[in-house]
Write a protein that holds these residues in place. Structure first.
Motif, PDB file in Angstrom:
ATOM      1  N   VAL A 293      18.199  10.926  14.413  1.00 41.29           N
ATOM      2  CA  VAL A 293      19.089  11.649  13.494  1.00 41.29           C
ATOM      3  C   VAL A 293      20.059  12.524  14.283  1.00 41.29           C
ATOM      4  O   VAL A 293      21.228  12.667  13.914  1.00 41.29           O
ATOM      5  CB  VAL A 293      18.318  12.441  12.420  1.00 41.29           C
ATOM      6  CG1 VAL A 293      17.512  13.581  13.013  1.00 41.29           C
ATOM      7  CG2 VAL A 293      19.263  12.965  11.350  1.00 41.29           C
ATOM      8  N   GLY A 294      19.607  13.070  15.418  1.00 45.06           N
ATOM      9  CA  GLY A 294      20.494  13.921  16.222  1.00 45.06           C
ATOM     10  C   GLY A 294      21.694  13.144  16.728  1.00 45.06           C
ATOM     11  O   GLY A 294      22.846  13.573  16.581  1.00 45.06           O
ATOM     12  N   ALA A 295      21.435  11.977  17.309  1.00 47.02           N
ATOM     13  CA  ALA A 295      22.539  11.161  17.818  1.00 47.02           C
ATOM     14  C   ALA A 295      23.463  10.765  16.669  1.00 47.02           C
ATOM     15  O   ALA A 295      24.689  10.716  16.829  1.00 47.02           O
ATOM     16  CB  ALA A 295      21.985   9.921  18.517  1.00 47.02           C
ATOM     17  N   THR A 296      22.875  10.511  15.512  1.00 48.47           N
ATOM     18  CA  THR A 296      23.676  10.088  14.363  1.00 48.47           C
ATOM     19  C   THR A 296      24.578  11.220  13.884  1.00 48.47           C
ATOM     20  O   THR A 296      25.754  11.001  13.568  1.00 48.47           O
ATOM     21  CB  THR A 296      22.742   9.590  13.243  1.00 48.47           C
ATOM     22  OG1 THR A 296      21.923   8.560  13.776  1.00 48.47           O
ATOM     23  CG2 THR A 296      23.530   9.054  12.072  1.00 48.47           C
ATOM     24  N   ILE A 297      24.046  12.425  13.865  1.00 50.94           N
ATOM     25  CA  ILE A 297      24.874  13.571  13.481  1.00 50.94           C
ATOM     26  C   ILE A 297      25.983  13.772  14.519  1.00 50.94           C
ATOM     27  O   ILE A 297      27.135  14.045  14.181  1.00 50.94           O
ATOM     28  CB  ILE A 297      24.010  14.843  13.315  1.00 50.94           C
ATOM     29  CG1 ILE A 297      23.097  14.694  12.102  1.00 50.94           C
ATOM     30  CG2 ILE A 297      24.880  16.093  13.180  1.00 50.94           C
ATOM     31  CD1 ILE A 297      22.057  15.798  11.958  1.00 50.94           C
ATOM     32  N   GLY A 298      25.625  13.599  15.798  1.00 49.16           N
ATOM     33  CA  GLY A 298      26.641  13.702  16.852  1.00 49.16           C
ATOM     34  C   GLY A 298      27.758  12.695  16.638  1.00 49.16           C
ATOM     35  O   GLY A 298      28.944  13.013  16.774  1.00 49.16           O
TER      36      GLY A 298
END
Lengths: 611, 343
Positions: A293-298
């Protein structure tokens, strides 16, 4: 003397050992059935074990199809026909067979060893176990081997063609042509001619045997269903979701970033997305759920359409990051293919128990829109709409599918590309005067999307509370109140954008059934059957958008004497409705890892009608 | 194909000022100020405009950093900056991405993400402020605090063995690994320049003094009286020599670095440092050197190797697949598999 009788709908369950090719048999029957013009719905029931030992109860692989000349909404509660390739398949399959249903059994598989593995103390074919059913014992293995006499394969290999023998019998039983499957065999085994020959002979032998033998006296005719004109394909929920995301990306003219970590039953979607690189999709298998999810938000921050997927335990891990996405108001789609919980639960079994987690599973006041597809084909549209809303409102959106939709399949009318709705991104252009990262659109309350790389729009986002407009860090009490209210109101306004749910039935009456997501098909079938049986005062609404709740609900709830909320959980939507509308809902809550049965729903509705 | 941001600016300095209008809110005397000052000095020299520069941080004192740099910035979730940065870089490889983290953020709650970032060799720069203490939560020990350290949560001394940050990232495959000290500003600026110029994951550990909760943790490395005897400056192709009044050299003996007094003209006996193509055995000797009593702390570039970056490979693969399959066509995708027509 053979007779033909006409049926409106039929449910068949193919069951055998994992190695018996039951999924293939079911898929072939399904395709031929679709070509015959029936409406249909299917559900595979495979073992949780990757390579379960042969002959065991937990190694049974099943495939169920309901088809008919009338609209079909579910794979069927109970099978009319069970094809059992071994004792374990018989034992586990009987649970799904209706009284007086047909059982077609491969008697050659009922040796001592298989009986023992299936925990039968005596051969059920010789005991009163099957007294309530019509049993058709067939020596499928021997007959297949006999038919394959001219083929240059070993005995062991020849035995493997017996699923085509079984399929041939069923084709005769339902008056189906063999053509589509014969074509498929030729294509599939183009490079293995001996296998093409073996499967062709087995299929024909099965059909011929059924026609010639005195065991089978009746064949059945199921006429074409009234189906909207168009080109169709069979699609599973997970497949449809992947197509929905790709289509939305194409419509928006922006790349999809799909960051995910493998988890049953959501992993298929990552596998599909990884194939779509030529659509510019960046698929990223992260080191864990949080990184996904972190990479996706990035990626969303950097201007991609960020999509991440998981199941219940993974959604729990993503909770903190979803709070950040709410605070920073970035577009994001989080797919949760729900499974039985809590904890590892029953990963291959369905449940609707993540609704509360989707609604409330974050720190602070962190509302997000929640959409729940209502059928495998609707998964396409729900994924598409989730992206639309995420971009239109600059918000994370949670999509609640489940194991039943993920693996279930039905005909999907391939949409006309010209009629795909637009997907709008709120991109701020370079040179925009007086840019402020938190200046809201007055209609949707969405903030603008200023993408790194754009000259002149440099700004800083973060999890700290934002000052209205400027987006600077703010600890001002009134500002926090205001921003909290904005974030809540923005989600309510999603109702202005999405299509309200359809009310099926009159606006007032005895019983209103309110369901959400994947129980749609079962509830619709139950309501239609009860109406056909003369119970007219039932209305039904299925929610696709569960948050925000549609305005329609508040208007009609008081008009019914009873409100039934069937769910595969302990009453989560029921609780939301009670809290919001102060209506005394009645639950129908079954948490068995199975879809709700139509018969159970009918009883629940009837009980309320009679109360 | 993404433009190569490492060569795009041709090193031409920009006039842009990377300061923001926000008040800097670190404690007076904090080592973070020096790091911010050097970063603001170096950034314009890189020739990459503000709009293409992105600073991403986790949570902690250091993680306020993006608010003070006029570029795109994202102050994210504790320990997770590497994940956000990975997404940013994969979504747009033309951006110059910096991760700002601390010892708690990067090596405790977010340790795994940092390892995976290094493993993938995504082309971003990590600046890790190591002050060996939790500052923002007011003085608990961190995963780099030494054994026996007395803090609020270890009133009788810490029993937790510390991580060796550089050994960890070297082991995880970071291709550029360096260390500098907050008080050594010119050295720090040079390390930042080198990190920015490197293609692949660059990891810079900055020893940073927390004057409130762990004052003097690096005093031996910053005090003019002692620093020369305790710091080993690594320079590519130069011998491992250091010292104030007495000059020492280091040579490899029995799989370890051993020290000798290097008299006039004896530097040549010391091992020559190389940044590139060195085995892990050598890198480990350097990374573990300051754990050996009496040995100096190396600063400078430990490793500067090249291997393909994940972000470049992602786009190369997209391009290759697109060439092979043709640009994606929704209609064809929809009509995959067994279809049928209903009239």
């Amino acid at each position: 003397m053979k007779t033909t009788s006409k049926l409106k709908q039929v449910t068949i369950r193919f069951a055998g050992d994992s190695g018996d090719g039951m999924q293939l048999t079911g898929t072939q029957f399904t395709h031929t059935t679709a070509l015959a013009g029936n409406d249909l719905s299917t559900f595979p029931d495979f073992p949780a074990e990757i390579r379960a030992p042969a002959g065991t109860l937990y190694g049974v692989s099943g495939f169920q199809i309901q088809f008919g000349s009338n609209p079909i909404h579910t794979p069927g509660d109970e099978a009319d026909v069970l094809v059992a390739m071994n004792p374990a398949a018989l034992k586990t399959g009987l649970r799904y067979l209706r009284n007086n249903g047909i059982v077609i059994v491969n008697t050659d598989a009922f040796g001592d060893r298989n009986l023992r593995l299936a925990h039968y103390e005596e051969n059920p074919l010789e005991s009163p176990d099957l007294a309530g059913y019509q049993v058709f014992p067939v020596e499928m293995t021997r007959l297949t081997k006999d038919a394959l006499e001219p083929v240059e394969l070993s005995h062991k290999e020849k035995e493997r063609a017996k699923n085509f023998f079984a399929l041939g019998m069923i084709y005769w039983m339902y008056n189906r042509p063999l053509d589509a499957t014969l074509d498929w065999i030729q294509q599939k085994f183009a490079r293995k001619p001996e296998w093409a020959q073996a499967n062709t002979l087995a299929l024909k032998a099965g059909r011929n045997f059924a026609e010639a033998t005195e065991i089978f006296t009746t064949s059945y005719q199921v006429d074409e269903a009234p189906i909207e004109a168009g080109i169709y394909r069979r699609i599973s929920g997970n497949e449809a979701i992947a197509l929905g995301f790709v289509s939305a990306g194409e419509q928006a003219g922006r790349s999809i970033f799909y960051g995910s970590y493998p988890i049953t039953p959501a992993s298929d979607v990552l596998q599909y997305m990884a194939q779509y690189k030529h659509f510019g999709v960046v698929s990223f298998q992260a080191e864990d759920e949080i990184a996904a999810v972190g990479a996706t938000i990035g990626a969303s921050f950097a201007g991609s359409i960020g999509v991440t997927a998981t199941s219940g335990p993974g959604l729990a891990l993503k909770g903190e990051f979803l709070g950040l996405a709410v605070m920073t108001e970035l577009p994001l789609v989080v797919l949760d293919v729900q499974r039985s919980g809590p904890s590892t639960g029953m990963p291959t079994k369905t449940e609707q128990s993540d609704l509360f987690q989707a609604m409330f599973g974050r720190s602070g006041e962190a509302p997000v829109p929640v959409i729940a597809p209502q059928s495998p084909a609707d998964c396409f549209w729900a994924a598409f709409e989730a992206v639309q809303v995420a971009l239109e409102f600059m918000t994370p959106v949670i999509m609640l599918s489940d194991a039943y939709l993920a693996n279930g399949a039905e005909p999907w009318k391939i949409p006309d590309l010209d009629k795909l709705p637009p997907v709008r991104a709120r991109i701020v252009e370079a040179g925009t005067a007086d840019f402020q990262p938190y200046r809201r659109d007055p209609e949707t309350l969405a903030r603008p999307w200023a993408i790194p790389g754009t000259p002149g729009l440099q700004h800083r986002l973060g999890g700290l509370e934002k000052q209205d407009g400027t987006g600077n860090v703010s600890y001002d009490p009134d500002n926090h109140q205001k921003m909290t209210e904005y974030r809540a109101e923005k989600i309510e306004r999603v109702n202005r954008f999405v299509k309200p749910p359809e009310l099926n039935g009159p606006e007032s009456g005895e019983v209103l059934v309110v369901s959400w997501g994947s129980t749609f098909g079962s509830v619709l079938s139950a309501v239609e059957e009860l109406r056909a049986e003369g119970h007219q005062s039932i209305s039904f609404v299925n929610l696709r958008w569960v948050n925000p709740l549609p305005e329609l609900l508040g208007q009609i709830l008081p008009n019914f004497r009873k409100v039934l909320v069937p769910e595969i959980n302990m009453g989560q939507l029921g609780n939301l409705i009670r809290a919001r509308y102060l209506v005394d809902t009645v639950g129908h809550n079954l948490i068995k890892g199975q879809p709700l049965s139509v018969s159970g729903l009918k009883s629940a509705i009837l009980k309320l009608l009679e109360d | 194909m993404a433009k190569d941001l490492h060569t795009e600016g041709n090193g031409a300095a920009l006039k842009e000022n990377f300061a923001t209008d926000q008040d800097v809110r670190w404690c007076p005397g904090c080592g973070d100020y020096a790091i911010l000052a050097q970063m603001k000095k170096v950034l314009p020299e890189l020739g990459i405009p503000q709009a293409k520069t992105v600073f991403i941080s986790g949570i902690g004192c250091s993680s306020r950093f993006p608010y003070y740099i006029n570029s795109y910035g994202f102050h994210t979730v504790h320990g997770r900056a590497p994940t956000i940065a990975s997404g940013v870089k994969l979504a747009n490889p033309e951006l110059s991405v910096w991760i700002i983290s601390g010892d708690g953020d990067g090596f405790s709650i977010g340790a795994s993400h940092l390892m995976h970032l290094c493993r993938r060799n995504i082309d971003v720069n990590v600046v890790l402020f190591n002050n060996q203490i939790y500052g923002l939560t007011k003085g608990q020990y961190s995963p780099t605090s030494p054994l026996g350290k007395i803090t609020k949560t270890t009133p009788f001394g810490s029993l937790d063995a510390p991580f060796n940050p550089l050994a960890l990232v070297l082991g995880a495959g970071a291709t550029f690994v360096a260390r500098t000290v907050d008080r050594d500003t010119r050295h720090m600026a040079e390390i930042f320049r080198r990190a920015a110029a490197h293609k692949g994951t660059s990891f810079v550990e900055v020893y940073q003094n927390c004057n409130i909760f762990n004052d003097g943790a690096f005093a031996a490395l910053t005090d003019p009286q002692t620093k020369l005897d305790n710091l080993l400056y690594l320079e590519d192709g130069q011998p491992l020599v250091y010292g104030g009044e007495t000059r020492y050299g280091l040579k490899v003996e029995d799989l370890a670095l051993s020290r000798f007094e290097a008299g006039e003209g004896q530097d040549g006996e010391a091992h020559l440092h190389r940044e590139t193509g060195m085995p892990m055995a050598y890198l480990s000797m350097l990374a573990e050197l300051n754990q050996v009593p009496g040995m100096p702390t190396p600063v400078g570039v430990f490793r500067n190797d090249n291997r393909p970056t994940y972000d470049a490979m992602v786009y190369d693969q997209i391009e290759a697949v697109t060439q092979r399959k043709g640009k994606g066509n929704l209609k064809e995708l929809f009509i995959t598999g067994d279809t049928w027509q209903v009239d």
